[in-house]
Design a protein around this motif. Structure first.
Motif, mmCIF file in Angstrom:
data_model
loop_
_atom_site.group_PDB
_atom_site.id
_atom_site.type_symbol
_atom_site.label_atom_id
_atom_site.label_comp_id
_atom_site.label_asym_id
_atom_site.label_seq_id
_atom_site.Cartn_x
_atom_site.Cartn_y
_atom_site.Cartn_z
ATOM 1 N N TYR A 157 47.995 73.331 -4.197
ATOM 2 C CA TYR A 157 47.687 72.163 -5.021
ATOM 3 C C TYR A 157 48.978 71.513 -5.527
ATOM 4 O O TYR A 157 49.881 72.197 -6.021
ATOM 5 C CB TYR A 157 46.875 72.561 -6.250
ATOM 6 N N TYR B 190 40.077 67.880 -9.758
ATOM 7 C CA TYR B 190 40.398 69.217 -9.280
ATOM 8 C C TYR B 190 39.204 69.842 -8.568
ATOM 9 O O TYR B 190 38.072 69.803 -9.061
ATOM 10 C CB TYR B 190 40.835 70.094 -10.458
ATOM 11 N N PHE C 162 42.476 67.158 -13.613
ATOM 12 C CA PHE C 162 42.861 68.562 -13.597
ATOM 13 C C PHE C 162 41.766 69.462 -14.165
ATOM 14 O O PHE C 162 41.810 70.675 -14.000
ATOM 15 C CB PHE C 162 44.149 68.756 -14.402
#
Length: 600
Positions: free
Chosen positions: A93, A80, A170
């Motif tokens: 995203y 991320y 993430f």
């Protein structure tokens, strides 16, 4: 729940997780890009996976992406990226996830595949792998405690290249906070980033749900994704490994014990995906159905699958599918053909040969009910026939099922079906000397038929006799054979149909909501529908193209609106059936997701 609204750049970033089907997703986006005029740029590392980036590296990558043209999709195996941290406008995203244990198994055999390790090692001038390493099975690796298959909570990067950390993609690039495997802090940061930043985190394990959410939440990039995918892509799986063996469940369970927080994060993403999907579908229905607006959070939380399942009321283990016309019943028949051997069913095909009658006299109803009641357990009987009350004849009740469809789309479908090559070829093969309609009738334009007041295209409320057969009464298949069921668009007929659905039908589904329908079938009637979703995916083309009229022309929206004004009560019944289907789906789906007990 739509973070697309928060994006400050018209740029999509897909920081793809390895072994989640990202190649398939890239291929889908490339096809959609040619339709919607956007470019897909895959990281020039040629599929390599970026490790933890330092601040300068992360900042440079963020700046490069932000400087791309509007309508760009940037794809990379990278954690991320926090655009806000670098005072840079945020993109859209997206990502995909997969069952964490299935991921590591997939990776284990992926790197041992010759079409992967040979070219990769040649490219980097590395020695070819030890044959023993290549030939070691995953279960053996786990049982012997090999480092590559030992998953220790809190461990740092193991340097065995197994990509066990789905959460890392993430969480971000803070090694101290994000690297410790299967620990609480990385999971919490990853969840926070998903909730705050990601428009959609999907999964191929829920293909239809994922594609529906992508279409609804990011339409400028994913409009038409389902049609594109189901037009052949689902059969052409990219990066598929046919040499991966089945792994015993006890081995998987051993591994799962060390993936507790990875699994919790995965379930969190799936829960969020299902919330997004249900929000879209509920909003669609609420547009038309005022009753559904009463289903607030408390009502949803109290839904009970047991109370909604009429399968338990059946007194014989026989399915009675009294199929409506033009609702996709041929597709369900084809699915039953696939389920027959899979679930040891017995297809009773006599009803498929019978012509359609609008009403049966009592003696004929009794005869059909008696015939069905004598079938063996596991039998499926299908016929175009109205609901029959088995209790009236002191006969055991079967498992009732049916399908519904948007009422106006049904009559349009019928209009072109009776004029189509498929139906006429069947009829004239049976009766070669049957009189043929004039060419003008076959060529008659539906839009003009409605606008000109042609009797064939007039749908007049409360009429009993029709100018021509058009199957405009969807509700009659649920109302029954009473004369009270005949008046078109009658509130009384609709109320009787609703009562029969609520009291007798195990499931009334709709191909307009394929995944929901198949899920409810599997959960509420497992004896007959176990494996339905898998078989549907495997045989998708054969099932969905059975009796499909691909030559049906487009109908003008204003013409549809003109017709809808005369189908008010038919729509009331249609939305009642869909509301009930959604309740059934919610009742089981929210309980299937361990982290989900209510809709927020």
């Amino acid at each position: 729940m739509n973070n697309t609204l928060k994006a400050e750049l018209d740029i999509l970033i897909f920081n793809r997780v390895p072994k989640t089907g990202s190649i398939q997703f890239i291929e889908l986006m490339r096809k959609l890009g040619r339709v919607h005029n956007f470019d897909v740029e895959v990281d020039p590392q040629n599929g390599g996976i970026r490790p933890i980036l330092n601040e300068n590296e992360e900042g440079d990558l963020v700046e490069n992406i932000a400087n791309a043209d509007d309508g760009t999709v940037f794809v990379s195996h990278v954690n991320y990226l926090n655009f806000t941290k670098y005072d840079t406008p945020k993109p859209i995203y997206v990502n995909m996830v997969r069952d964490p244990v299935e991921r590591v198994i997939s990776w284990y055999y992926y790197i041992r595949s010759p079409w992967i390790f040979v070219p990769n090692r040649r490219k980097s001038n590395r020695e070819m792998p030890n044959p023993q390493w290549v030939n070691t099975e995953f279960d053996q690796c786990v049982l012997t405690g090999d480092k590559a298959c030992t998953y220790i909570e809190g461990s740092g990067l193991e340097r065995v290249g197994d990509h066990r950390r789905q959460i890392l993609f993430f969480c971000g690039h803070n090694e101290r906070k994000c690297m410790p495997f299967n620990t609480k802090l990385p999971m919490q940061i990853a969840m926070q980033n998903v909730e705050r930043e990601y428009a959609v985190v999907g999964t191929w394990e829920d293909t239809n749900v994922t594609l529906s959410v992508l279409e609804s939440y990011i339409p400028s990039y994913f409009r038409g994704a389902k049609n594109m995918y189901y037009s052949g892509m689902q059969k052409d799986l990219k990066n598929y490994n046919p040499m991966k063996p089945l792994i015993a469940e006890d081995i998987k369970e051993m591994v799962r014990k060390n993936f507790t927080r990875e699994i919790e994060f995965y379930q969190f993403c799936r829960q969020r995906l299902h919330k997004q999907y249900l929000a879209v579908k509920l909003n669609e229905l609420m547009t038309f159905d005022k009753d559904l607006q009463k289903l607030h959070k408390t009502a949803l939380k109290n839904l009970n699958a047991y109370r909604l399942n009429n399968t338990r009321k059946a007194e014989i283990d026989v399915i009675f599918f009294n199929r409506c016309a033009k609702v996709g019943s041929e597709a369900l028949l084809e699915l039953f053909n696939k389920l027959e051997d899979f679930n040891n069913l017995k297809m009773e095909r006599e009803g498929l040969k019978r012509g359609t009658k609008r009403q049966f006299p009592k003696w004929e109803q009794r005869g059909l009910a008696t015939n069905i009641s004598e079938f063996d357990d596991g039998s499926v009987y299908i016929e175009h026939v109205n609901w029959i009350d088995f209790e009236e004849f002191d006969l055991p009740k079967p498992i009732y099922i049916n399908l519904v469809r948007d009422p106006v789309e049904r009559v349009i479908s019928w209009y072109f079906y009776v004029r189509g090559a498929y139906k006429n070829a069947i009829e004239y093969r049976k009766v070669p000397d049957k009189p043929i309609m004039k060419a003008e009738w076959y060529k008659k334009d539906f839009n003009n038929c409605v606008r000109s007041g042609d009797p064939e295209c007039q749908y007049i409320p409360y009429t009993v006799q029709d100018y021509t057969g058009n199957f405009k009464r969807q509700s009659i298949f649920f109302c029954g054979h009473s004369d009270d069921c005949l008046p078109f668009n009658s509130p009384a007929a609709i109320q009787m149909a609703k009562e029969h659905v609520e009291r007798d039908y195990a499931v009334v589904g709709s191909w307009e909501d394929t995944n929901i329908t198949l899920t409810v079938f599997e959960k509420y009637i497992p004896r007959f529908f176990n494996g339905a979703k898998v078989l549907f995916d495997i045989h998708n083309y054969q099932i969905t193209n059975r009796n499909k009229n691909k030559r049906k022309p487009k109908i003008d929206p204003d013409v549809k609106e003109m017709i809808r004004k005369n189908f008010t009560h038919e729509y009331d019944f249609y939305y009642f059936c869909k509301q009930r289907l959604y309740k059934q789906y919610l009742a089981v789906s929210l309980k299937d997701l361990p982290a989900s007990n209510e809709l927020n």
